[in-house]
Structure formats: structure tokens, C-alpha cells
Design a protein around this motif. Sequence first.
Motif, PDB file in Angstrom:
ATOM      1  N   PRO A  63      28.137  19.562 -38.510  1.00 51.11           N
ATOM      2  CA  PRO A  63      28.937  19.529 -37.535  1.00 51.11           C
ATOM      3  C   PRO A  63      28.547  20.464 -36.326  1.00 51.11           C
ATOM      4  CG  PRO A  63      29.936  20.080 -39.923  1.00 51.11           C
ATOM      5  CD  PRO A  63      28.730  19.846 -39.798  1.00 51.11           C
ATOM      6  N   ALA A  64      29.217  20.013 -35.300  1.00 53.52           N
ATOM      7  CA  ALA A  64      28.599  21.027 -33.966  1.00 53.52           C
ATOM      8  C   ALA A  64      29.295  22.181 -33.964  1.00 53.52           C
ATOM      9  CB  ALA A  64      29.299  20.223 -32.790  1.00 53.52           C
ATOM     10  N   ASP A  65      30.371  22.480 -34.804  1.00 53.36           N
ATOM     11  CA  ASP A  65      30.712  23.911 -34.720  1.00 53.36           C
ATOM     12  C   ASP A  65      29.852  24.974 -35.504  1.00 53.36           C
ATOM     13  OD1 ASP A  65      31.533  22.619 -36.857  1.00 53.36           O
ATOM     14  OD2 ASP A  65      33.666  23.824 -37.000  1.00 53.36           O
ATOM     15  N   ILE A  66      29.344  24.111 -36.611  1.00 50.76           N
ATOM     16  CA  ILE A  66      28.514  25.022 -37.649  1.00 50.76           C
ATOM     17  C   ILE A  66      27.091  25.134 -36.857  1.00 50.76           C
ATOM     18  CG2 ILE A  66      27.302  24.954 -39.759  1.00 50.76           C
ATOM     19  CD1 ILE A  66      29.645  23.738 -41.038  1.00 50.76           C
ATOM     20  N   ARG A  67      26.684  24.231 -36.266  1.00 51.42           N
ATOM     21  CA  ARG A  67      25.196  24.303 -35.285  1.00 51.42           C
ATOM     22  C   ARG A  67      25.438  25.424 -34.282  1.00 51.42           C
ATOM     23  NH1 ARG A  67      25.789  18.546 -34.612  1.00 51.42           N
ATOM     24  NH2 ARG A  67      25.733  19.010 -32.596  1.00 51.42           N
ATOM     25  N   GLU A  68      26.616  25.418 -33.858  1.00 48.87           N
ATOM     26  CA  GLU A  68      26.759  26.316 -32.833  1.00 48.87           C
ATOM     27  C   GLU A  68      26.803  27.847 -33.163  1.00 48.87           C
ATOM     28  OE1 GLU A  68      30.442  25.546 -30.734  1.00 48.87           O
ATOM     29  OE2 GLU A  68      29.518  23.434 -29.750  1.00 48.87           O
ATOM     30  N   THR A  69      27.602  27.875 -34.368  1.00 48.38           N
ATOM     31  CA  THR A  69      27.641  29.268 -35.223  1.00 48.38           C
ATOM     32  C   THR A  69      26.099  29.746 -35.542  1.00 48.38           C
ATOM     33  OG1 THR A  69      29.612  28.775 -35.900  1.00 48.38           O
ATOM     34  CG2 THR A  69      28.283  30.557 -37.130  1.00 48.38           C
ATOM     35  N   LEU A  70      25.296  29.021 -35.968  1.00 50.82           N
ATOM     36  CA  LEU A  70      23.642  29.049 -36.248  1.00 50.82           C
ATOM     37  C   LEU A  70      23.193  29.465 -35.270  1.00 50.82           C
ATOM     38  CD1 LEU A  70      23.220  26.456 -38.982  1.00 50.82           C
ATOM     39  CD2 LEU A  70      23.852  28.849 -39.514  1.00 50.82           C
ATOM     40  N   ALA A  71      23.428  28.713 -33.978  1.00 46.60           N
ATOM     41  CA  ALA A  71      22.631  29.061 -32.872  1.00 46.60           C
ATOM     42  C   ALA A  71      22.768  30.298 -32.440  1.00 46.60           C
ATOM     43  CB  ALA A  71      22.994  27.855 -31.774  1.00 46.60           C
ATOM     44  N   LEU A  72      23.779  31.052 -32.739  1.00 45.31           N
ATOM     45  CA  LEU A  72      24.225  32.347 -32.207  1.00 45.31           C
ATOM     46  C   LEU A  72      23.206  33.401 -32.966  1.00 45.31           C
ATOM     47  CD1 LEU A  72      27.940  32.365 -32.106  1.00 45.31           C
ATOM     48  CD2 LEU A  72      26.317  32.277 -30.337  1.00 45.31           C
ATOM     49  N   MET A  73      22.384  32.864 -33.999  1.00 51.20           N
ATOM     50  CA  MET A  73      21.397  33.830 -34.606  1.00 51.20           C
ATOM     51  C   MET A  73      20.122  33.715 -33.915  1.00 51.20           C
ATOM     52  SD  MET A  73      22.374  33.006 -38.487  1.00 51.20           S
ATOM     53  CE  MET A  73      24.100  33.339 -39.237  1.00 51.20           C
ATOM     54  N   ARG A  74      19.811  32.694 -32.945  1.00 44.84           N
ATOM     55  CA  ARG A  74      18.673  32.647 -32.255  1.00 44.84           C
ATOM     56  C   ARG A  74      18.461  33.821 -31.603  1.00 44.84           C
ATOM     57  NH1 ARG A  74      16.838  27.080 -31.177  1.00 44.84           N
ATOM     58  NH2 ARG A  74      16.017  28.239 -29.236  1.00 44.84           N
ATOM     59  N   GLY A  75      17.206  34.270 -31.512  1.00 39.74           N
ATOM     60  CA  GLY A  75      16.901  35.349 -30.808  1.00 39.74           C
ATOM     61  C   GLY A  75      17.105  36.698 -31.556  1.00 39.74           C
ATOM     62  N   SER A  76      17.558  36.854 -32.554  1.00 30.78           N
ATOM     63  CA  SER A  76      18.017  38.023 -33.267  1.00 30.78           C
ATOM     64  C   SER A  76      16.735  38.766 -34.063  1.00 30.78           C
ATOM     65  CB  SER A  76      19.255  37.860 -34.106  1.00 30.78           C
ATOM     66  OG  SER A  76      18.936  36.724 -35.161  1.00 30.78           O
ATOM     67  N   MET A  77      15.442  37.845 -33.735  1.00 33.66           N
ATOM     68  CA  MET A  77      14.304  38.406 -34.482  1.00 33.66           C
ATOM     69  C   MET A  77      13.192  37.908 -33.603  1.00 33.66           C
ATOM     70  SD  MET A  77      12.596  37.942 -38.082  1.00 33.66           S
ATOM     71  CE  MET A  77      10.778  37.636 -38.233  1.00 33.66           C
ATOM     72  N   PRO A  78      12.520  38.957 -33.019  1.00 35.31           N
ATOM     73  CA  PRO A  78      11.522  38.646 -31.780  1.00 35.31           C
ATOM     74  C   PRO A  78      10.343  37.886 -32.631  1.00 35.31           C
ATOM     75  CG  PRO A  78      11.823  40.834 -31.934  1.00 35.31           C
ATOM     76  CD  PRO A  78      12.857  40.448 -32.949  1.00 35.31           C
ATOM     77  N   GLY A  79       9.643  37.052 -32.031  1.00 35.36           N
ATOM     78  CA  GLY A  79       8.353  36.339 -32.339  1.00 35.36           C
ATOM     79  C   GLY A  79       8.638  35.161 -33.319  1.00 35.36           C
ATOM     80  N   VAL A  80       9.935  34.792 -33.401  1.00 35.20           N
ATOM     81  CA  VAL A  80      10.282  33.560 -34.190  1.00 35.20           C
ATOM     82  C   VAL A  80      10.155  32.272 -33.301  1.00 35.20           C
ATOM     83  CG1 VAL A  80      12.044  32.354 -35.557  1.00 35.20           C
ATOM     84  CG2 VAL A  80      11.740  34.856 -35.844  1.00 35.20           C
ATOM     85  N   GLN A  81       9.713  31.249 -33.887  1.00 33.85           N
ATOM     86  CA  GLN A  81       9.803  30.132 -33.239  1.00 33.85           C
ATOM     87  C   GLN A  81      11.156  29.364 -33.760  1.00 33.85           C
ATOM     88  OE1 GLN A  81       6.855  27.144 -34.121  1.00 33.85           O
ATOM     89  NE2 GLN A  81       7.622  25.444 -33.032  1.00 33.85           N
TER      90      GLN A  81
END
Length: 187
Positions: free
Chosen positions: A10-28
Amino acid sequence: MRLFVALALPADIRETLALMRGSMPGVQWVPAENHHIGLRFIGEITERHRLEEIDLALSRLTWKPFELSLAQADIREGLNADSLLITVERTPQLDALQAQIERILRRAGCAPARRRFQPAVTLGHFSAGQRGDAIQWVQSHNLFRSKPMFVDHVTLFESLRSLGQHVYVPRAEYAWQPEIPLTPEEE
């Protein structure tokens, strides 16, 4: 066409997971619109009749809707890169649905799955040299837990390659109770 069967998030779970993006440098990082729970990788299908057999097989799935939650961060080691994951709480209903998909796809002529079923959402990929950072990332996200999501359909996705990244395009959805009229002998 490269195909797989998955649970779309669901969109709300995808949005929650997207907030973790950028929380570790060098990750694709995997784009949020590609987040899913893989149930069965099918692979490359080049013949139309094979696609029709797969579609027919998946249209025969039967299960009762159930809820599941995402919980805990993890790492999966790979051949070329490792992955940051959010795991899925295993339930008997999820395991039964995945096993049914495996059976019907084998009957439709697909080769057996190469990997054991380990439900998770892949958030990103990193090099083996970053494992120390990845362990810290897992520790800082290990208490993650999503709200429950309702599983009432599965999706057949096509994986396309665009500008060096994969784009997952839904090709068909298979509902737990398709609105197909019963034939006289089934009434």
C-alpha cells in the motif's frame, strides 16, 4: 519479458519505507514505487502461449484474505552486492499462498524456484566493503514494524530496464475472490 509474482505494498507503507532512504551513504536505494514482497520469480518469458498459461494458472489461485506486517531490518548477502531488507512476519497464510503459487506455476511449466522463500522488501543494495555500516543501519532500524496490510490480491509484474534501473510494471492482478460468474455445474 521478465516476470515475477508479488504483493504490492500500500502507498502509506511504501512512503514509510521511503523515509529510510538516504539513511546510509553509498547505498543504491530502490525507488519506493518498486517496493514489493516477492512471492515467486518466474524469469524470462518469450512465448505468448507461456504467458497465457501462467495467467490462467494464477487466475485459479484460491485463498482467504489475511493480514501481514513488515518487521525488522536485515541484510541479505548476494553475489555482486548485498541488500538492506525489511523482513515480513511469516504467517501460515502467507506460506500457504506462496506454496500454492509455486505449485500452480510448476504445473504451468515453470521451472522450480531457485531460492527458498524468504519474504522481505528490498530497500537498497550496497558493496561488501560497507557491511560494517550496514550492520549499524540494521541495528538502528531493527525495531521497525509496519501497520498490518491486508492481502486480498497478488500481482504479476514485469521487470523492465530503464536508464540502468529496473522499473516494475503491474501486468495483472489476481483477487482472492474473482468476480467470475459460476458455471451451471459449479452452482
